[in-house]
Design an enzyme around this catalytic site. Structure first.
Site, PDB file in Angstrom:
ATOM      1  N   ASN A   1      23.477  -2.750 -35.814  1.00  0.00           N
ATOM      2  CA  ASN A   1      22.345  -2.627 -34.891  1.00  0.00           C
ATOM      3  C   ASN A   1      22.774  -1.647 -33.806  1.00  0.00           C
ATOM      4  O   ASN A   1      23.578  -1.994 -32.940  1.00  0.00           O
ATOM      5  CB  ASN A   1      22.022  -4.013 -34.297  1.00  0.00           C
ATOM      6  CG  ASN A   1      20.958  -3.940 -33.220  1.00  0.00           C
ATOM      7  OD1 ASN A   1      20.330  -2.893 -33.016  1.00  0.00           O
ATOM      8  ND2 ASN A   1      20.738  -5.049 -32.522  1.00  0.00           N
TER       9      ASN A   1
ATOM     10  N   LYS B   1      21.010  -0.491 -31.464  1.00  0.00           N
ATOM     11  CA  LYS B   1      20.301  -0.710 -30.194  1.00  0.00           C
ATOM     12  C   LYS B   1      19.803   0.643 -29.665  1.00  0.00           C
ATOM     13  O   LYS B   1      19.434   1.497 -30.467  1.00  0.00           O
ATOM     14  CB  LYS B   1      21.198  -1.465 -29.206  1.00  0.00           C
ATOM     15  CG  LYS B   1      21.782  -2.736 -29.860  1.00  0.00           C
ATOM     16  CD  LYS B   1      22.472  -3.664 -28.908  1.00  0.00           C
ATOM     17  CE  LYS B   1      22.986  -4.890 -29.661  1.00  0.00           C
ATOM     18  NZ  LYS B   1      23.613  -5.893 -28.802  1.00  0.00           N
TER      19      LYS B   1
ATOM     20  N   HIS C   1      15.524 -10.402 -31.945  1.00  0.00           N
ATOM     21  CA  HIS C   1      16.826 -10.220 -31.301  1.00  0.00           C
ATOM     22  C   HIS C   1      16.766 -10.807 -29.888  1.00  0.00           C
ATOM     23  O   HIS C   1      15.761 -10.686 -29.206  1.00  0.00           O
ATOM     24  CB  HIS C   1      17.206  -8.733 -31.257  1.00  0.00           C
ATOM     25  CG  HIS C   1      18.648  -8.540 -30.882  1.00  0.00           C
ATOM     26  ND1 HIS C   1      19.089  -8.653 -29.583  1.00  0.00           N
ATOM     27  CD2 HIS C   1      19.744  -8.292 -31.641  1.00  0.00           C
ATOM     28  CE1 HIS C   1      20.411  -8.478 -29.575  1.00  0.00           C
ATOM     29  NE2 HIS C   1      20.827  -8.251 -30.805  1.00  0.00           N
TER      30      HIS C   1
ATOM     31  N   GLU D   1      17.908  -9.847 -27.172  1.00  0.00           N
ATOM     32  CA  GLU D   1      17.599  -8.891 -26.101  1.00  0.00           C
ATOM     33  C   GLU D   1      16.096  -8.703 -25.966  1.00  0.00           C
ATOM     34  O   GLU D   1      15.573  -8.482 -24.876  1.00  0.00           O
ATOM     35  CB  GLU D   1      18.318  -7.558 -26.368  1.00  0.00           C
ATOM     36  CG  GLU D   1      19.813  -7.680 -26.086  1.00  0.00           C
ATOM     37  CD  GLU D   1      20.702  -6.717 -26.849  1.00  0.00           C
ATOM     38  OE1 GLU D   1      20.196  -5.745 -27.451  1.00  0.00           O
ATOM     39  OE2 GLU D   1      21.929  -6.955 -26.854  1.00  0.00           O
TER      40      GLU D   1
ATOM     41  N   GLU E   1      23.329 -15.240 -33.702  1.00  0.00           N
ATOM     42  CA  GLU E   1      24.003 -14.471 -32.656  1.00  0.00           C
ATOM     43  C   GLU E   1      24.008 -15.268 -31.355  1.00  0.00           C
ATOM     44  O   GLU E   1      23.011 -15.274 -30.621  1.00  0.00           O
ATOM     45  CB  GLU E   1      23.263 -13.150 -32.407  1.00  0.00           C
ATOM     46  CG  GLU E   1      23.180 -12.240 -33.614  1.00  0.00           C
ATOM     47  CD  GLU E   1      22.962 -10.784 -33.205  1.00  0.00           C
ATOM     48  OE1 GLU E   1      23.796  -9.955 -33.602  1.00  0.00           O
ATOM     49  OE2 GLU E   1      21.999 -10.483 -32.480  1.00  0.00           O
TER      50      GLU E   1
ATOM     51  N   GLY F   1      28.206  -8.405 -26.976  1.00  0.00           N
ATOM     52  CA  GLY F   1      28.717  -7.377 -26.073  1.00  0.00           C
ATOM     53  C   GLY F   1      29.739  -7.881 -25.072  1.00  0.00           C
ATOM     54  O   GLY F   1      30.099  -7.168 -24.131  1.00  0.00           O
TER      55      GLY F   1
ATOM     56  N   SER G   1      30.052  -9.620 -30.875  1.00  0.00           N
ATOM     57  CA  SER G   1      31.436  -9.143 -30.752  1.00  0.00           C
ATOM     58  C   SER G   1      32.203  -9.194 -32.064  1.00  0.00           C
ATOM     59  O   SER G   1      33.402  -9.500 -32.085  1.00  0.00           O
ATOM     60  CB  SER G   1      32.189  -9.919 -29.653  1.00  0.00           C
ATOM     61  OG  SER G   1      31.578  -9.689 -28.396  1.00  0.00           O
TER      62      SER G   1
HETATM   63  P1  13P Z   1      27.875  -6.616 -30.301  1.00  0.00           P
HETATM   64  O1  13P Z   1      28.468  -6.495 -31.666  1.00  0.00           O
HETATM   65  O2  13P Z   1      27.947  -5.350 -29.518  1.00  0.00           O
HETATM   66  O3  13P Z   1      28.394  -7.817 -29.565  1.00  0.00           O
HETATM   67  O4  13P Z   1      26.293  -6.856 -30.500  1.00  0.00           O
HETATM   68  C1  13P Z   1      25.875  -7.831 -31.381  1.00  0.00           C
HETATM   69  C2  13P Z   1      24.410  -7.703 -31.555  1.00  0.00           C
HETATM   70  O5  13P Z   1      23.635  -7.973 -30.650  1.00  0.00           O
HETATM   71  C3  13P Z   1      23.912  -7.220 -32.846  1.00  0.00           C
HETATM   72  O6  13P Z   1      22.552  -7.398 -32.972  1.00  0.00           O
END
Ligand code: 13P
Length: 248
Positions: free
Chosen positions: A11, A13, A95, A97, A165, A171, A211
């Site tokens: 992803n 982003k 997601h 976010e 997740e 992150g 992560s």
């Molecule tokens: P990270 O791997 O940067 O922690 O992000 C995970 C994520 O949100 C994938 O959708």
């Protein structure tokens, strides 16, 4: 052992200009693991060009979100049908976010996933608890509610991928322990089996995200109900992502 094929999903982003397409070429050239399915979800601006170069490669391209309707007066939004039209085969829905920044509810995520299926896309439905919920030991309750609320009826092993997740792991460089990951993935598997039956419930892939790095992908990916990863930061560079694909 089961016969579910592992998936490494990246992803990106809101990262990546046209020059980042070279990372996909580098990943393909590295050919880290033919047994692992690879999906990359770049920003919408790159889907078309990525899908073109991935046509010859065994790499799938996905969107990061879709609108629940096919068309209409929704400024700035992109429908699942449009993603499919531009060459995507997958789309991430729900997601954390987006749940957070746009107040997306389980019901909305369910509608988006439904429209993804109607457009012929695989929905990668994301669920996961906050740190407060984890500390309050509410993880399974939260994940269970998100799972039943966000996934439409009619799931199959082909049209659905679930991504667990934990929000606090995204992150942050933090990950749950292997036992904690197993507990949630085993729970999700049991929920899928109870709702969709043994065959479908066992066929749906469940990814871990948060992560995931080259250094922890092997041990996380070896857990019984972990069928791969949804990777953010470490999917941006072919050098890192190819090590995760290889590890899985
Ligand atoms: P990270 O791997 O940067 O922690 O992000 C995970 C994520 O949100 C994938 O959708």
């Amino acid at each position: 052992m089961n016969n579910r094929r592992k998936i490494a999903a990246g992803n990106w982003k809101m990262n990546g200009l046209r020059q980042a397409l070279s990372e996909v070429e580098a990943l393909h050239a590295a050919n880290p693991n033919p047994n692992c399915e690879v999906v990359i979800c770049p920003p919408a601006t790159l889907i078309r060009s990525m899908a073109k170069i991935c046509g010859e490669m065994e790499i799938n391209v996905g969107g990061q979100d879709c609108h629940e309707n096919n068309a209409g007066a929704h400024t700035g939004d992109i429908s699942a049908e449009m993603l499919a039209d531009t060459g995507a085969t997958h789309v991430i829905t729900g997601h954390s976010e987006r749940r957070e920044a746009y107040a997306e509810t389980d019901a909305l995520v369910r509608s988006k996933s439904q429209s993804a299926w109607a457009a012929g896309l695989v929905a990668i439905v994301c669920i996961g608890e906050s740190l407060a919920h984890r500390k309050a030991k509410d993880t399974l309750e939260i994940v269970g509610a998100q799972l039943s609320g966000s996934i439409p009826d009619g799931a199959t092993g082909e049209n659905l991928v679930v991504a667990y997740e934990p929000i606090w792991a995204i992150g942050s460089g933090l990950t749950p322990t292997l036992d904690e990951i197993s507990e949630v993935h085993d729970f999700i598997r049991a929920q899928l089996i109870s709702r969709f039956g043994e065959a479908t419930g066992n066929a749906v892939r469940i990814l871990y995200g948060g992560s995931m790095k080259p250094d922890n992908a092997t041990e996380i990916g070896a857990l019984a109900n972990v069928d791969g990863g949804l990777v953010g930061g470490a999917s941006l560079k072919a050098a890192d992502f190819s090590r995760i694909v290889a590890a899985l």
